[in-house]
Design a protein around this motif. Structure first.
Motif, PDB file in Angstrom:
ATOM      1  N   ILE A   9      22.906  47.575  35.287  1.00 53.54           N
ATOM      2  CA  ILE A   9      24.041  47.434  36.205  1.00 53.54           C
ATOM      3  C   ILE A   9      24.941  46.297  35.746  1.00 53.54           C
ATOM      4  O   ILE A   9      26.172  46.429  35.728  1.00 53.54           O
ATOM      5  CB  ILE A   9      23.538  47.209  37.648  1.00 53.54           C
ATOM      6  N   PHE A  10      24.348  45.176  35.361  1.00 54.49           N
ATOM      7  CA  PHE A  10      25.140  44.043  34.878  1.00 54.49           C
ATOM      8  C   PHE A  10      25.923  44.413  33.624  1.00 54.49           C
ATOM      9  O   PHE A  10      27.089  44.060  33.486  1.00 54.49           O
ATOM     10  CB  PHE A  10      24.247  42.830  34.596  1.00 54.49           C
ATOM     11  N   THR A  11      25.308  45.132  32.712  1.00 57.28           N
ATOM     12  CA  THR A  11      25.987  45.555  31.488  1.00 57.28           C
ATOM     13  C   THR A  11      27.161  46.478  31.807  1.00 57.28           C
ATOM     14  O   THR A  11      28.244  46.346  31.232  1.00 57.28           O
ATOM     15  CB  THR A  11      24.996  46.263  30.544  1.00 57.28           C
ATOM     16  N   ALA A  12      26.960  47.409  32.727  1.00 52.18           N
ATOM     17  CA  ALA A  12      28.041  48.317  33.119  1.00 52.18           C
ATOM     18  C   ALA A  12      29.193  47.551  33.767  1.00 52.18           C
ATOM     19  O   ALA A  12      30.361  47.815  33.474  1.00 52.18           O
ATOM     20  CB  ALA A  12      27.507  49.393  34.059  1.00 52.18           C
ATOM     21  N   LEU A  13      28.881  46.586  34.629  1.00 58.15           N
ATOM     22  CA  LEU A  13      29.926  45.782  35.273  1.00 58.15           C
ATOM     23  C   LEU A  13      30.672  44.921  34.256  1.00 58.15           C
ATOM     24  O   LEU A  13      31.896  44.768  34.341  1.00 58.15           O
ATOM     25  CB  LEU A  13      29.323  44.909  36.369  1.00 58.15           C
ATOM     26  N   ALA A  17      34.637  45.136  33.436  1.00 62.77           N
ATOM     27  CA  ALA A  17      35.484  43.945  33.477  1.00 62.77           C
ATOM     28  C   ALA A  17      36.216  43.751  32.150  1.00 62.77           C
ATOM     29  O   ALA A  17      37.411  43.423  32.125  1.00 62.77           O
ATOM     30  CB  ALA A  17      34.646  42.711  33.809  1.00 62.77           C
ATOM     31  N   PHE A  18      35.516  43.968  31.051  1.00 60.91           N
ATOM     32  CA  PHE A  18      36.147  43.836  29.731  1.00 60.91           C
ATOM     33  C   PHE A  18      37.281  44.840  29.575  1.00 60.91           C
ATOM     34  O   PHE A  18      38.374  44.493  29.100  1.00 60.91           O
ATOM     35  CB  PHE A  18      35.108  44.042  28.629  1.00 60.91           C
ATOM     36  N   ILE A  23      43.061  46.219  29.364  1.00 62.10           N
ATOM     37  CA  ILE A  23      44.216  46.989  29.861  1.00 62.10           C
ATOM     38  C   ILE A  23      45.290  46.044  30.380  1.00 62.10           C
ATOM     39  O   ILE A  23      46.478  46.231  30.123  1.00 62.10           O
ATOM     40  CB  ILE A  23      43.762  47.988  30.945  1.00 62.10           C
ATOM     41  N   TRP A  24      44.896  44.997  31.098  1.00 59.00           N
ATOM     42  CA  TRP A  24      45.856  44.028  31.631  1.00 59.00           C
ATOM     43  C   TRP A  24      46.600  43.337  30.494  1.00 59.00           C
ATOM     44  O   TRP A  24      47.814  43.164  30.555  1.00 59.00           O
ATOM     45  CB  TRP A  24      45.115  43.002  32.489  1.00 59.00           C
TER      46      TRP A  24
END
Length: 57
Positions: A9-13, A17-18, A23-24
């Motif tokens: 779950i942490f890796t997916a989050l 975020a990356f 994209i930003w």
């Protein structure tokens, strides 16, 4: 839930975020602000030279 599930779950989050930051940073709305930020070091050089009395000819 075991530790491996939490790590997944942490890796997916972290991946989400990356991708969001990527994209930003590459969005066309930010281009003008990033171009201005990229030229800030040159603006400081101009101010330093003006305060020392150096003229551009």
């Amino acid at each position: 839930m075991d530790i491996d599930t939490l790590r997944g779950i942490f890796t997916a989050l972290a991946l989400i975020a990356f991708i969001a930051v990527w994209i930003w940073a590459w969005s066309s709305k930010r281009k003008r602000a990033f171009d201005e930020a990229a030229n800030l070091p040159f603006a400081d050089d101009d101010l330093d030279q003006q305060s020392k009395g150096v003229r551009h000819e």
